[in-house]
Design a protein around this motif. Structure first.
Motif, short mmCIF file in Angstrom:
data_model
loop_
_atom_site.label_atom_id
_atom_site.label_comp_id
_atom_site.label_asym_id
_atom_site.label_seq_id
_atom_site.Cartn_x
_atom_site.Cartn_y
_atom_site.Cartn_z
N GLU A 1 25.01 -21.16 46.23
CA GLU A 1 24.12 -20.12 46.67
C GLU A 1 24.11 -18.92 47.02
O GLU A 1 23.22 -18.05 46.13
CB GLU A 1 23.08 -20.68 47.99
N ILE B 1 23.52 -15.74 44.38
CA ILE B 1 22.38 -14.06 44.75
C ILE B 1 23.89 -13.02 44.19
O ILE B 1 23.28 -11.63 43.79
CB ILE B 1 22.29 -14.74 45.81
N TYR C 1 17.03 -11.69 51.20
CA TYR C 1 16.85 -13.11 50.02
C TYR C 1 16.55 -13.68 50.84
O TYR C 1 17.36 -14.23 52.01
CB TYR C 1 18.44 -13.32 49.19
N THR D 1 12.89 -5.31 54.22
CA THR D 1 12.35 -5.17 52.66
C THR D 1 12.26 -4.89 52.15
O THR D 1 12.03 -4.49 51.06
CB THR D 1 11.37 -6.96 52.79
N PRO E 1 16.82 -5.30 48.54
CA PRO E 1 16.75 -6.95 48.70
C PRO E 1 17.06 -7.68 49.83
O PRO E 1 18.15 -7.53 50.22
CB PRO E 1 17.29 -6.96 47.09
N ALA F 1 13.39 -10.64 47.79
CA ALA F 1 14.31 -10.46 46.55
C ALA F 1 13.38 -11.73 46.27
O ALA F 1 13.02 -12.10 44.65
CB ALA F 1 15.12 -10.33 46.50
N SER F 2 13.53 -13.01 47.05
CA SER F 2 13.43 -14.00 46.42
C SER F 2 13.17 -15.46 47.39
O SER F 2 13.82 -15.18 48.78
CB SER F 2 14.67 -14.90 44.96
N VAL F 3 12.38 -16.28 47.81
CA VAL F 3 12.68 -17.44 48.25
C VAL F 3 13.59 -19.21 48.30
O VAL F 3 13.46 -19.30 46.77
CB VAL F 3 11.45 -17.70 49.52
N SER F 4 14.50 -19.39 48.61
CA SER F 4 15.68 -21.01 47.64
C SER F 4 15.52 -21.30 48.85
O SER F 4 15.27 -21.22 49.88
CB SER F 4 16.26 -20.63 47.29
N THR G 1 8.33 -9.12 51.79
CA THR G 1 8.43 -8.48 50.62
C THR G 1 10.23 -8.82 49.95
O THR G 1 10.97 -8.52 49.65
CB THR G 1 8.42 -7.49 49.56
N THR H 1 6.57 -13.92 53.77
CA THR H 1 6.68 -13.47 52.62
C THR H 1 5.00 -12.85 52.27
O THR H 1 4.23 -12.85 51.48
CB THR H 1 6.43 -15.08 51.60
#
Length: 343
Positions: A328, A332, A279, A273, A277, A305-308, A303, A298
């Protein structure tokens, strides 16, 4: 869309004792097959399945691309198998018997590292994957393998990664300890011998674990995660023409005890991370990972790039909602393609 498959066998070397099997995927008429700007997706499967387990998701990805519903530029896809799973378990059987049973998450990482650096034969030519724009996509155990492989060899050119339900965490995390204990107990008790593939299909579709899977993914499991029972080689009348899971109960259960699956994997994840990136994608149904465990991924130094989340799915999200996973992934890929174009 005509899905094309090529089975690849990277043979053992003096430095690595296992065959490394992979499947190369593309589709007829792909305009990006020879494009240096397009992405090559590298897939890592979960514990207990096989490299073909991604095929419904792969077909959905290519269908959306070929129909113009997605603008993602994908050159091709490679799915790498752990040496003790699927067809790999048969071809590596003699060498597996000589190895310890406690380090298979790390062994999967080593196998992937070897494959990605050894110029495998693809389409009749040796391919230097280090010249490609690689995207690492993983699920559960595959996350530990991906992160460890990338950490061990930073020259492997991953541009970014997508991790579905990553099976990594801190060694002392109480939630993961409970989850891994329950998973290990389940692995020791799970059904592993069936009279036939047909009987296996009927039994598994009634099993609480497999009943939630997309039927196409379950069919792939019956085809690729089951192998001929060793007793099939016995002479009559003692022959047994049944099937057994390619991954043994012993290897399955002990993998949940591996430090590589847990805190070594999360250390490698944290390092990733900070470099590229990463994800995170979770199933919306809490099974192995509750909100506390997801929040752990997180914390400072980790860190993403995103969490979904994928709705109507738990830990086996790839098998439960393969087409939603494809959507998904493509979402991305487009985000990252735009980011890389600005660099």
């Amino acid at each position: 869309m005509n899905l094309r498959r090529e089975h690849i066998d990277l043979e053992p070397s003096l430095s690595y004792p296992f065959h490394v099997l992979a499947t190369h995927y593309n589709f007829e008429g792909n305009p990006y097959s020879d494009s240096d700007d397009a992405l090559t997706l590298i897939l890592f499967h979960a514990l207990g399945v096989h490299k073909e387990t991604w095929e419904v998701t792969i077909a959905s990805i290519f269908n959306l691309c070929s129909s113009g519903a997605s603008q993602a530029k994908i050159r091709d896809i490679l799915s790498i198998e752990s040496p003790n799973h699927g067809r790999s378990s048969e071809i590596n059987a003699n060498e597996i018997a000589r190895q310890a049973v406690d380090n298979w998450p790390r062994e999967y990482a080593k196998a992937a590292q070897r494959f990605l650096t050894a110029r495998p034969l693809i389409g009749g030519s040796r391919v230097d994957l280090k010249t490609r724009k690689l995207v690492g996509i993983c699920h559960s155990l595959g996350a530990a393998a991906l992160f460890l492989a990338a950490q061990a060899d930073p020259t492997i050119p991953f541009k970014f990664m997508i991790a579905f339900e990553p099976g990594v965490t801190d060694k002392d995390n109480s939630q993961r300890i409970r989850a891994n204990f329950a998973a290990s107990a389940w692995a020791w008790l799970r059904p592993d011998v069936f009279r036939s593939r047909k009987a296996a299909r009927k039994a598994l579709e009634r099993d609480m674990m497999y009943a939630t899977w997309d039927p196409r993914c379950l069919d792939l499991f019956v085809e690729h995660a089951l192998i001929a029972h060793p007793a099939a080689k016995h002479q009559a009348p003692f022959t047994f023409p049944g099937v057994i899971t390619a991954l043994s109960r012993d290897h399955h259960a002990r993998s949940f005890m591996s430090d590589d699956l847990t805190f070594h994997g999360v250390e490698a994840y944290a390092a990733m991370t900070q470099r590229i990136p990463v994800y995170l994608v979770w199933g919306a149904v809490d099974e192995f990972a509750n909100d506390d465990l997801r929040d752990f991924m997180t914390k400072p130094g980790r860190t993403p790039a995103s969490v979904s989340k994928i709705e109507d799915a738990g830990h086996m999200v790839i098998q439960q909602q393969p087409e939603k996973c494809a959507e998904e992934i493509l979402s991305i890929l487009l985000i990252e393609s735009k980011r890389m174009a600005r660099l």
